[in-house]
Design a protein around this motif. Structure first.
Motif, PDB file in Angstrom:
ATOM      1  N   GLN A  80      -7.033   5.811  -0.495  1.00 18.69           N
ATOM      2  CA  GLN A  80      -6.299   4.838   0.326  1.00 18.69           C
ATOM      3  C   GLN A  80      -7.159   3.605   0.603  1.00 18.69           C
ATOM      4  O   GLN A  80      -6.664   2.489   0.613  1.00 18.69           O
ATOM      5  CB  GLN A  80      -5.838   5.453   1.641  1.00 18.69           C
ATOM      6  CG  GLN A  80      -4.497   6.170   1.628  1.00 18.69           C
ATOM      7  CD  GLN A  80      -3.368   5.471   0.895  1.00 18.69           C
ATOM      8  OE1 GLN A  80      -3.511   4.407   0.279  1.00 18.69           O
ATOM      9  NE2 GLN A  80      -2.206   6.089   0.924  1.00 18.69           N
ATOM     10  N   ARG A  81      -8.461   3.815   0.826  1.00 17.31           N
ATOM     11  CA  ARG A  81      -9.354   2.670   1.020  1.00 17.31           C
ATOM     12  C   ARG A  81      -9.378   1.783  -0.220  1.00 17.31           C
ATOM     13  O   ARG A  81      -9.382   0.558  -0.125  1.00 17.31           O
ATOM     14  CB  ARG A  81     -10.780   3.149   1.312  1.00 17.31           C
ATOM     15  CG  ARG A  81     -10.942   3.769   2.674  1.00 17.31           C
ATOM     16  CD  ARG A  81     -12.290   4.470   2.785  1.00 17.31           C
ATOM     17  NE  ARG A  81     -12.405   5.183   4.043  1.00 17.31           N
ATOM     18  CZ  ARG A  81     -12.831   4.634   5.176  1.00 17.31           C
ATOM     19  NH1 ARG A  81     -13.229   3.372   5.183  1.00 17.31           N
ATOM     20  NH2 ARG A  81     -12.874   5.323   6.287  1.00 17.31           N
ATOM     21  N   LEU A  82      -9.358   2.429  -1.380  1.00 17.58           N
ATOM     22  CA  LEU A  82      -9.374   1.660  -2.623  1.00 17.58           C
ATOM     23  C   LEU A  82      -8.079   0.863  -2.782  1.00 17.58           C
ATOM     24  O   LEU A  82      -8.105  -0.304  -3.175  1.00 17.58           O
ATOM     25  CB  LEU A  82      -9.573   2.602  -3.821  1.00 17.58           C
ATOM     26  CG  LEU A  82      -9.470   1.960  -5.201  1.00 17.58           C
ATOM     27  CD1 LEU A  82     -10.433   0.783  -5.336  1.00 17.58           C
ATOM     28  CD2 LEU A  82      -9.751   2.983  -6.296  1.00 17.58           C
ATOM     29  N   GLN A  83      -6.948   1.496  -2.457  1.00 24.58           N
ATOM     30  CA  GLN A  83      -5.684   0.756  -2.524  1.00 24.58           C
ATOM     31  C   GLN A  83      -5.744  -0.481  -1.647  1.00 24.58           C
ATOM     32  O   GLN A  83      -5.267  -1.552  -2.018  1.00 24.58           O
ATOM     33  CB  GLN A  83      -4.541   1.649  -2.027  1.00 24.58           C
ATOM     34  CG  GLN A  83      -3.653   2.186  -3.106  1.00 24.58           C
ATOM     35  CD  GLN A  83      -2.245   2.446  -2.603  1.00 24.58           C
ATOM     36  OE1 GLN A  83      -1.348   1.673  -2.919  1.00 24.58           O
ATOM     37  NE2 GLN A  83      -2.060   3.502  -1.856  1.00 24.58           N
ATOM     38  N   GLU A  98       3.925   4.263   5.264  1.00 26.40           N
ATOM     39  CA  GLU A  98       3.340   5.520   5.744  1.00 26.40           C
ATOM     40  C   GLU A  98       2.071   5.874   4.968  1.00 26.40           C
ATOM     41  O   GLU A  98       1.962   6.947   4.388  1.00 26.40           O
ATOM     42  CB  GLU A  98       4.354   6.670   5.621  1.00 26.40           C
ATOM     43  CG  GLU A  98       5.605   6.393   6.435  1.00 26.40           C
ATOM     44  CD  GLU A  98       6.425   7.652   6.710  1.00 26.40           C
ATOM     45  OE1 GLU A  98       5.824   8.724   6.845  1.00 26.40           O
ATOM     46  OE2 GLU A  98       7.651   7.542   6.787  1.00 26.40           O
ATOM     47  N   PRO A  99       1.105   4.963   4.957  1.00 25.37           N
ATOM     48  CA  PRO A  99      -0.024   5.126   4.041  1.00 25.37           C
ATOM     49  C   PRO A  99      -0.923   6.296   4.396  1.00 25.37           C
ATOM     50  O   PRO A  99      -1.638   6.798   3.538  1.00 25.37           O
ATOM     51  CB  PRO A  99      -0.780   3.806   4.179  1.00 25.37           C
ATOM     52  CG  PRO A  99      -0.440   3.324   5.542  1.00 25.37           C
ATOM     53  CD  PRO A  99       0.967   3.765   5.796  1.00 25.37           C
ATOM     54  N   PHE A 100      -0.884   6.749   5.657  1.00 23.43           N
ATOM     55  CA  PHE A 100      -1.806   7.818   6.052  1.00 23.43           C
ATOM     56  C   PHE A 100      -1.080   9.133   6.282  1.00 23.43           C
ATOM     57  O   PHE A 100      -1.656  10.087   6.788  1.00 23.43           O
ATOM     58  CB  PHE A 100      -2.579   7.414   7.311  1.00 23.43           C
ATOM     59  CG  PHE A 100      -3.201   6.048   7.222  1.00 23.43           C
ATOM     60  CD1 PHE A 100      -3.749   5.620   6.015  1.00 23.43           C
ATOM     61  CD2 PHE A 100      -3.222   5.197   8.302  1.00 23.43           C
ATOM     62  CE1 PHE A 100      -4.316   4.358   5.908  1.00 23.43           C
ATOM     63  CE2 PHE A 100      -3.787   3.925   8.206  1.00 23.43           C
ATOM     64  CZ  PHE A 100      -4.328   3.511   7.007  1.00 23.43           C
ATOM     65  N   ASP A 132       5.921   4.224  -8.536  1.00 23.94           N
ATOM     66  CA  ASP A 132       5.007   3.418  -7.728  1.00 23.94           C
ATOM     67  C   ASP A 132       3.917   2.755  -8.562  1.00 23.94           C
ATOM     68  O   ASP A 132       3.382   1.719  -8.185  1.00 23.94           O
ATOM     69  CB  ASP A 132       4.349   4.281  -6.637  1.00 23.94           C
ATOM     70  CG  ASP A 132       5.313   4.551  -5.488  1.00 23.94           C
ATOM     71  OD1 ASP A 132       6.409   3.950  -5.489  1.00 23.94           O
ATOM     72  OD2 ASP A 132       4.973   5.362  -4.607  1.00 23.94           O
ATOM     73  N   ARG A 133       3.566   3.370  -9.694  1.00 26.94           N
ATOM     74  CA  ARG A 133       2.523   2.778 -10.530  1.00 26.94           C
ATOM     75  C   ARG A 133       3.034   1.476 -11.142  1.00 26.94           C
ATOM     76  O   ARG A 133       2.315   0.476 -11.211  1.00 26.94           O
ATOM     77  CB  ARG A 133       2.113   3.772 -11.620  1.00 26.94           C
ATOM     78  CG  ARG A 133       0.879   3.370 -12.352  1.00 26.94           C
ATOM     79  CD  ARG A 133       0.264   4.520 -13.090  1.00 26.94           C
ATOM     80  NE  ARG A 133      -0.547   5.347 -12.187  1.00 26.94           N
ATOM     81  CZ  ARG A 133      -1.171   6.455 -12.560  1.00 26.94           C
ATOM     82  NH1 ARG A 133      -1.079   6.871 -13.794  1.00 26.94           N
ATOM     83  NH2 ARG A 133      -1.894   7.137 -11.704  1.00 26.94           N
ATOM     84  N   ILE A 156       0.884  -1.162   0.000  1.00 25.58           N
ATOM     85  CA  ILE A 156       0.000   0.000   0.000  1.00 25.58           C
ATOM     86  C   ILE A 156       0.924   1.215   0.000  1.00 25.58           C
ATOM     87  O   ILE A 156       1.615   1.472   0.982  1.00 25.58           O
ATOM     88  CB  ILE A 156      -0.882   0.032   1.273  1.00 25.58           C
ATOM     89  CG1 ILE A 156      -1.586  -1.296   1.492  1.00 25.58           C
ATOM     90  CG2 ILE A 156      -1.865   1.197   1.227  1.00 25.58           C
ATOM     91  CD1 ILE A 156      -2.639  -1.637   0.477  1.00 25.58           C
ATOM     92  N   PHE A 157       0.956   1.920  -1.116  1.00 29.77           N
ATOM     93  CA  PHE A 157       1.899   3.022  -1.261  1.00 29.77           C
ATOM     94  C   PHE A 157       1.352   4.291  -0.596  1.00 29.77           C
ATOM     95  O   PHE A 157       0.150   4.458  -0.443  1.00 29.77           O
ATOM     96  CB  PHE A 157       2.146   3.305  -2.747  1.00 29.77           C
ATOM     97  CG  PHE A 157       2.755   2.143  -3.477  1.00 29.77           C
ATOM     98  CD1 PHE A 157       4.134   2.013  -3.558  1.00 29.77           C
ATOM     99  CD2 PHE A 157       1.958   1.176  -4.074  1.00 29.77           C
ATOM    100  CE1 PHE A 157       4.701   0.940  -4.224  1.00 29.77           C
ATOM    101  CE2 PHE A 157       2.515   0.099  -4.744  1.00 29.77           C
ATOM    102  CZ  PHE A 157       3.886  -0.018  -4.822  1.00 29.77           C
ATOM    103  N   GLN A 158       2.275   5.181  -0.224  1.00 27.77           N
ATOM    104  CA  GLN A 158       1.831   6.413   0.430  1.00 27.77           C
ATOM    105  C   GLN A 158       0.993   7.266  -0.517  1.00 27.77           C
ATOM    106  O   GLN A 158      -0.039   7.792  -0.141  1.00 27.77           O
ATOM    107  CB  GLN A 158       3.028   7.218   0.937  1.00 27.77           C
ATOM    108  CG  GLN A 158       2.568   8.506   1.618  1.00 27.77           C
ATOM    109  CD  GLN A 158       3.683   9.248   2.324  1.00 27.77           C
ATOM    110  OE1 GLN A 158       4.855   9.061   2.045  1.00 27.77           O
ATOM    111  NE2 GLN A 158       3.310  10.090   3.267  1.00 27.77           N
ATOM    112  N   GLU A 159       1.457   7.397  -1.763  1.00 30.90           N
ATOM    113  CA  GLU A 159       0.739   8.227  -2.734  1.00 30.90           C
ATOM    114  C   GLU A 159      -0.257   7.362  -3.499  1.00 30.90           C
ATOM    115  O   GLU A 159       0.071   6.804  -4.541  1.00 30.90           O
ATOM    116  CB  GLU A 159       1.731   8.862  -3.717  1.00 30.90           C
ATOM    117  CG  GLU A 159       2.628   9.911  -3.098  1.00 30.90           C
ATOM    118  CD  GLU A 159       1.866  11.164  -2.677  1.00 30.90           C
ATOM    119  OE1 GLU A 159       0.819  11.461  -3.283  1.00 30.90           O
ATOM    120  OE2 GLU A 159       2.317  11.816  -1.728  1.00 30.90           O
ATOM    121  N   ALA A 160      -1.475   7.285  -2.985  1.00 28.07           N
ATOM    122  CA  ALA A 160      -2.467   6.412  -3.620  1.00 28.07           C
ATOM    123  C   ALA A 160      -2.767   6.884  -5.045  1.00 28.07           C
ATOM    124  O   ALA A 160      -2.996   6.086  -5.944  1.00 28.07           O
ATOM    125  CB  ALA A 160      -3.749   6.393  -2.804  1.00 28.07           C
ATOM    126  N   GLY A 161      -2.734   8.194  -5.242  1.00 33.90           N
ATOM    127  CA  GLY A 161      -3.076   8.750  -6.557  1.00 33.90           C
ATOM    128  C   GLY A 161      -2.178   8.235  -7.667  1.00 33.90           C
ATOM    129  O   GLY A 161      -2.638   8.024  -8.781  1.00 33.90           O
TER     130      GLY A 161
END
Lengths: 251, 253
Positions: free
Chosen positions: A139-142, A158-160, B145-146, A77-82
């Motif tokens: 983040q929930r989607l990740q 550091e996901p949050f 990351d992608r 789960i990456f920090q930058e979900a985008g």
């Protein structure tokens, strides 16, 4: 069980060691928080466990098999979900993606998508695209996308860190209940002591880099429900804060 | 809605300025007003002459563009995804980017004759460079990351490329394709000014020989309209059929 033995890492030959002789034993189904000062190499440890980076020396072994490449048994789960989410797939399709890669049939995929959509509270947003979601929803989607593959280990970097305090607290609750429900191992990197105590069953504290090592590893046995205003929580906080202060001084 | 109104206003003002300049300040023989150009265009299209030239240019643009796009995407994928290829092609790309295709017209004619082939190759040459460059850039600028997320799914090699890298690079590829289309319309004229017997470029050149300034304006106008319409068709296809791949462009996601 996941075990790192004498794992060392540097990014250039003859360069300085980023990590030196990392020793970690991560029990199955634990919620393992890796805590340390910024820039000490926490994420590098995670990247080695994920299989993105190889250790220069030492071993990383999951259930007696050395880790050599990334795989769906260890999902990050990456920090930058985008940037980590697939912008060209909608919410459902992002969750479905891994199962399509595995060649699972549509009839098989859909109930799984529904299940994890509702587990992370995104059931009403299935046809939205990631750019239409808030930071917390991304983040929930990740999380849902990873859970759909039922990985043995969730690696959270550091996901949050980029979320506001209220959203962060809600997601911490969500992650904790998902962890209980699924029984996966979670390895959670953070520099936030309170977050580590709130979430973890185990906490490892790292020394400051370069050449960082594991300073100590301990179980986190604060009684439930975990409440930062509880004196027991506060006492544990103080002792860990002291460990970290030894590393970075009174900046 | 407001954007459309402003665009219409801009068009009307431009036409009004042009019309009054041609009537009030300048010799209409030097700058024929839009009403005169429109009348001339009407006559030329009634006889079919204008359409012959437009069809000739459009045909070259489409063939050259299609060939250049295909080559550009394939090479761009290699250059963007394979580090050795990137190093290998980096100097040639920079070199050919600075060689104006119009400078190649004489060479193309000596090599491929004055027929269709030399013109199509010239268009394809420029489109290839533009599409290649943007495709490679689109792949190189995918966030790390992608791609790592793709690897977490167990994807490697060709499967990773097809399922993650190409869709993630789609905004770059589509930008290259759109720019390439504009360049194709630009360069076709140069190709047609030497050794052509039809096409808008040829028609404009003919206007110079016969001092038919209104014909020149009809040619210029046809070019501009062709460029605008091709761009509109491109955007229509992109935003209808490929919308999900350009959300990052459309919504700054």
């Amino acid at each position: 069980m996941l075990r790192l033995s004498a794992a060392s890492k540097r990014f250039h030959d003859d360069g300085p060691w980023v990590l030196k002789d990392i020793e970690l034993t991560i029990p199955e189904s634990s919620f393992f928080c890796l805590l340390g000062p910024s820039g000490c190499g926490k994420s590098t440890i995670l990247n080695m466990i994920a299989g993105f980076e190889a250790a220069n020396s030492g071993t990383i072994v999951l259930r007696n098999r050395p880790i050599v490449a990334p795989g769906p048994d260890r999902f990050v789960i990456f920090q930058e979900a985008g940037t980590a989410l697939f912008s060209w797939l909608n919410v459902r399709e992002n969750i479905e993606f891994g199962m399509r890669v595995q060649g699972r049939r549509r009839a098989e995929r859909h109930p799984v998508v529904d299940r994890y959509l509702s587990m992370v509270g995104l059931s009403d947003h299935g046809s939205k695209f990631p750019d239409e979601l808030s930071g917390g929803m991304k983040q929930r989607l990740q999380l849902a996308r990873a859970l759909a593959l039922e990985p043995e280990i969730l690696l959270m970097d550091e996901p949050f860190g980029a979320l506001d305090a209220i959203t962060r607290r809600r997601l911490q609750h969500a992650v904790r209940s998902i962890w209980r429900e699924t029984g996966s191992t979670v390895i959670f990197v953070t520099h936030d002591i309170e977050e580590a105590i709130f979430l973890g069953t185990h906490i490892a504290v790292m020394t400051a880099g370069p050449g960082a090592t594991i300073k100590c590893q301990m179980p986190c046995e604060v009684s439930e429900p975990r409440d930062p205003s509880n004196p027991e929580f506060g006492g544990f906080y103080k002792s860990i804060e002291e460990l970290i202060r030894e590393e970075i001084g009174d900046e | 809605m407001r954007a459309a109104a402003v665009r219409t206003l801009s068009l009307l003002l431009l036409l009004a300025l042009w019309e009054s300049a041609g009537r009030l300040w300048l010799d209409p023989l030097q700058l024929p007003p839009p009403s005169g150009v429109a009348a001339r265009a009407w006559d030329l299209s009634a006889t079919g002459e204008l359409w012959t030239h437009i069809a000739a240019s459009l045909g070259r643009v489409i063939i050259g563009y299609a060939a250049g796009s295909a080559i550009g995407i394939v090479l761009g994928c290699f250059v963007g995804a394979v580090p050795v290829m990137r190093d290998f092609f980096s100097l040639p790309i920079r070199f050919f980017r600075s060689v104006n295709p119009l400078a190649l017209v004489p060479l193309m004619i000596l090599w491929f004759g004055v027929g269709e082939l030399s013109k199509v190759i010239l268009i394809a040459y420029l489109v290839t460079i533009v599409v290649l460059y943007n495709t490679a850039l689109g792949i190189e600028t995918i966030p790390a990351d992608r791609i790592r997320a793709g690897r977490c799914f167990g994807l490697t090699g060709i499967a990773l490329f097809v399922r993650v890298i190409v869709p993630a690079a789609a905004p770059g590829i589509l930008t290259g394709l759109r720019l390439g289309m504009g360049f194709a319309v630009l360069v076709v004229i140069g190709a047609e000014m030497v050794g052509a017997s039809e096409g808008i470029g040829y028609f404009i050149l003919l206007g110079r020989q016969y001092v038919a300034i209104d014909d020149i304006f009809v040619g210029l106008l046809s070019l501009g309209v062709m460029g605008v319409l091709l761009n509109q068709v491109f955007l229509l296809i992109r935003n209808r059929l490929l919308r999900r791949y350009v959300r990052t462009i459309l919504y700054r996601g």
